[in-house]
Design an enzyme around this catalytic site. Sequence first.
Site, PDB file in Angstrom:
ATOM      1  N   ARG A  37      16.561  14.999   1.336  1.00  0.00           N
ATOM      2  CA  ARG A  37      16.041  15.677   0.139  1.00  0.00           C
ATOM      3  C   ARG A  37      16.813  15.256  -1.111  1.00  0.00           C
ATOM      4  O   ARG A  37      16.221  15.120  -2.188  1.00  0.00           O
ATOM      5  CB  ARG A  37      16.088  17.192   0.333  1.00  0.00           C
ATOM      6  CG  ARG A  37      14.986  17.638   1.270  1.00  0.00           C
ATOM      7  CD  ARG A  37      14.934  19.121   1.496  1.00  0.00           C
ATOM      8  NE  ARG A  37      13.622  19.467   2.041  1.00  0.00           N
ATOM      9  CZ  ARG A  37      13.333  20.620   2.623  1.00  0.00           C
ATOM     10  NH1 ARG A  37      14.255  21.553   2.727  1.00  0.00           N
ATOM     11  NH2 ARG A  37      12.121  20.855   3.069  1.00  0.00           N
ATOM     12  N   LYS A 197       0.307  26.088  18.166  1.00  0.00           N
ATOM     13  CA  LYS A 197      -0.682  27.164  18.241  1.00  0.00           C
ATOM     14  C   LYS A 197      -1.803  27.045  17.218  1.00  0.00           C
ATOM     15  O   LYS A 197      -1.566  26.655  16.077  1.00  0.00           O
ATOM     16  CB  LYS A 197       0.022  28.504  17.997  1.00  0.00           C
ATOM     17  CG  LYS A 197       0.951  28.877  19.125  1.00  0.00           C
ATOM     18  CD  LYS A 197       1.590  30.209  18.818  1.00  0.00           C
ATOM     19  CE  LYS A 197       2.287  30.752  20.054  1.00  0.00           C
ATOM     20  NZ  LYS A 197       2.879  32.051  19.787  1.00  0.00           N
ATOM     21  N   GLY A 354       7.090  20.273   8.887  1.00  0.00           N
ATOM     22  CA  GLY A 354       8.424  20.181   9.506  1.00  0.00           C
ATOM     23  C   GLY A 354       8.506  19.316  10.744  1.00  0.00           C
ATOM     24  O   GLY A 354       9.162  18.268  10.755  1.00  0.00           O
ATOM     25  N   GLY A 377       5.875  24.345   4.293  1.00  0.00           N
ATOM     26  CA  GLY A 377       4.848  25.307   3.876  1.00  0.00           C
ATOM     27  C   GLY A 377       3.920  24.760   2.807  1.00  0.00           C
ATOM     28  O   GLY A 377       2.702  24.965   2.867  1.00  0.00           O
TER      29      GLY A 377
HETATM   30  P1  AMP Z   1       3.959  23.103  15.105  1.00  0.00           P
HETATM   31  O1  AMP Z   1       5.230  23.652  14.499  1.00  0.00           O
HETATM   32  O2  AMP Z   1       2.845  24.055  15.152  1.00  0.00           O
HETATM   33  O3  AMP Z   1       3.589  21.765  14.490  1.00  0.00           O
HETATM   34  O4  AMP Z   1       4.284  22.844  16.632  1.00  0.00           O
HETATM   35  C1  AMP Z   1       5.182  21.879  17.039  1.00  0.00           C
HETATM   36  C2  AMP Z   1       5.653  22.234  18.405  1.00  0.00           C
HETATM   37  O5  AMP Z   1       4.535  22.256  19.298  1.00  0.00           O
HETATM   38  C3  AMP Z   1       6.634  21.241  18.971  1.00  0.00           C
HETATM   39  O6  AMP Z   1       7.859  21.884  19.120  1.00  0.00           O
HETATM   40  C4  AMP Z   1       6.032  20.860  20.316  1.00  0.00           C
HETATM   41  O7  AMP Z   1       6.992  20.849  21.354  1.00  0.00           O
HETATM   42  C5  AMP Z   1       5.022  21.953  20.569  1.00  0.00           C
HETATM   43  N1  AMP Z   1       3.948  21.510  21.453  1.00  0.00           N
HETATM   44  C6  AMP Z   1       3.067  20.525  21.237  1.00  0.00           C
HETATM   45  N2  AMP Z   1       2.248  20.390  22.276  1.00  0.00           N
HETATM   46  C7  AMP Z   1       2.586  21.316  23.197  1.00  0.00           C
HETATM   47  C8  AMP Z   1       2.083  21.677  24.471  1.00  0.00           C
HETATM   48  N3  AMP Z   1       1.051  21.038  25.027  1.00  0.00           N
HETATM   49  N4  AMP Z   1       2.690  22.689  25.124  1.00  0.00           N
HETATM   50  C9  AMP Z   1       3.736  23.326  24.547  1.00  0.00           C
HETATM   51  N5  AMP Z   1       4.248  23.044  23.354  1.00  0.00           N
HETATM   52  C10 AMP Z   1       3.677  22.038  22.662  1.00  0.00           C
END
Ligand code: AMP
Length: 397
Positions: A37, A197, A354, A377
């Site tokens: 940064r 999610k 992130g 964000g």
């Molecule tokens: P996000 O912060 O929503 O972009 O999620 C990123 C996180 O999703 C990472 O830490 C990954 O390990 C997790 N992730 C991605 N695919 C899977 C999966 N199939 N099962 C569990 N965790 C996952």
Amino acid sequence: MPAFRTLDDADLAGKRVLVRVDLNVPTEEGRVTDTTRIDRILPTIREIAQKGGKVILLAHFGRPKGRDEKNSLRQIVPALAHALGQPVIFVGDCVGTEAPKAIAAAKNGEILLLENTRFHAGDEANDPEFVKALAANGDLYVNDAFSAAHRAHASTEGLAHLLPAYAGRTMQAELEALSAGLDNPARPVMAIVGGAKVSTKLELLGNLVQKVDVLIIGGGMANTFLAARGVNVGKSLCEHDLAATAREIEEKAKAAGCEIILPVDALVAREFRANPGHRVVSINEVGPDEMILDAGPLSVAEAVLKLNTVKTVVWNGPFGAFELPPFDTATVAVAKAVAERVRDGKLVAVAGGGDTVAAMNHAGVAEDLTYVSTAGGAFLEWMEGKALPGVEALRKG
Ligand code: AMP
């Protein structure tokens, strides 16, 4: 010509220039451990200094409730001065009597860093009195902190209404890249959305299906869509309660002419850890005690084939649990294919958020993409199609 004011529009010589930057860098025991940064704001600081302005840096650090030495920006001064190759004058408060004295004593081209704006509740509250107190220290305002632009705080938005306001070079680069990604993209446009999610990215998916031609869904969130289509996802991370929402997003996509692509095969395992026993299965063959932890080779091949048909990619979120080998395989393979097409001049690719930055670094392609946004964000809110108050305030009237 950009739709917002930039340093090209500013007369900087002899001016007190308040520059909002992102210095929210990781530290350990008072030492900066990652200077990404800091490195990004150097061009703006140097340009203002070279053009004879007094550079007065404003930034927040952490989430203090009132003054708290743990969150003092003083600890950032050595790393900042080292990166600039120039001394940085630290001032112990961003408002009050000390700042005007230090600014008056500084010569044109010198650099001052004022203490954490969040030591005052007025910053996050965008309190007009606090904005006035900040504005008293400057003639011009430059915002180079895209990552904080989704918040209408005194230092990110309020100041732009009291002083002539401009985008710094990093903000400008970010806005130009994002505009090329979704506002005025070369078509066809593909979005890749992965991550854990669906629930955290509902608005983002809802916006994207109306703007892009192809949406590839990966990561844990793909499981929710698969389950909603009737696929048995075993013990995979899956928000079964969002099945109806997933179907609604699919309907919305169909109505908008956006093709949704889900994994057709997967890497599955019984344990969530690095290098467990695992196997590659067709998506319809996930065992009841297995978890989908990455997209499989056929899904990667399909993504890469599709990639060869589009001109723009916007990417947020990994295809799998990329922190745990071998579940980084799909993310790394697709990232490398994206990077290759960008290098060949066939693709504009913007990635951000992130975990996505970490994933692109892990794949070794961060330097090759058209733009990688370190904003978390703010990048997501931009992908959601929201107006960012800190950016709106810089628009040409
Ligand atoms: P996000 O912060 O929503 O972009 O999620 C990123 C996180 O999703 C990472 O830490 C990954 O390990 C997790 N992730 C991605 N695919 C899977 C999966 N199939 N099962 C569990 N965790 C996952």
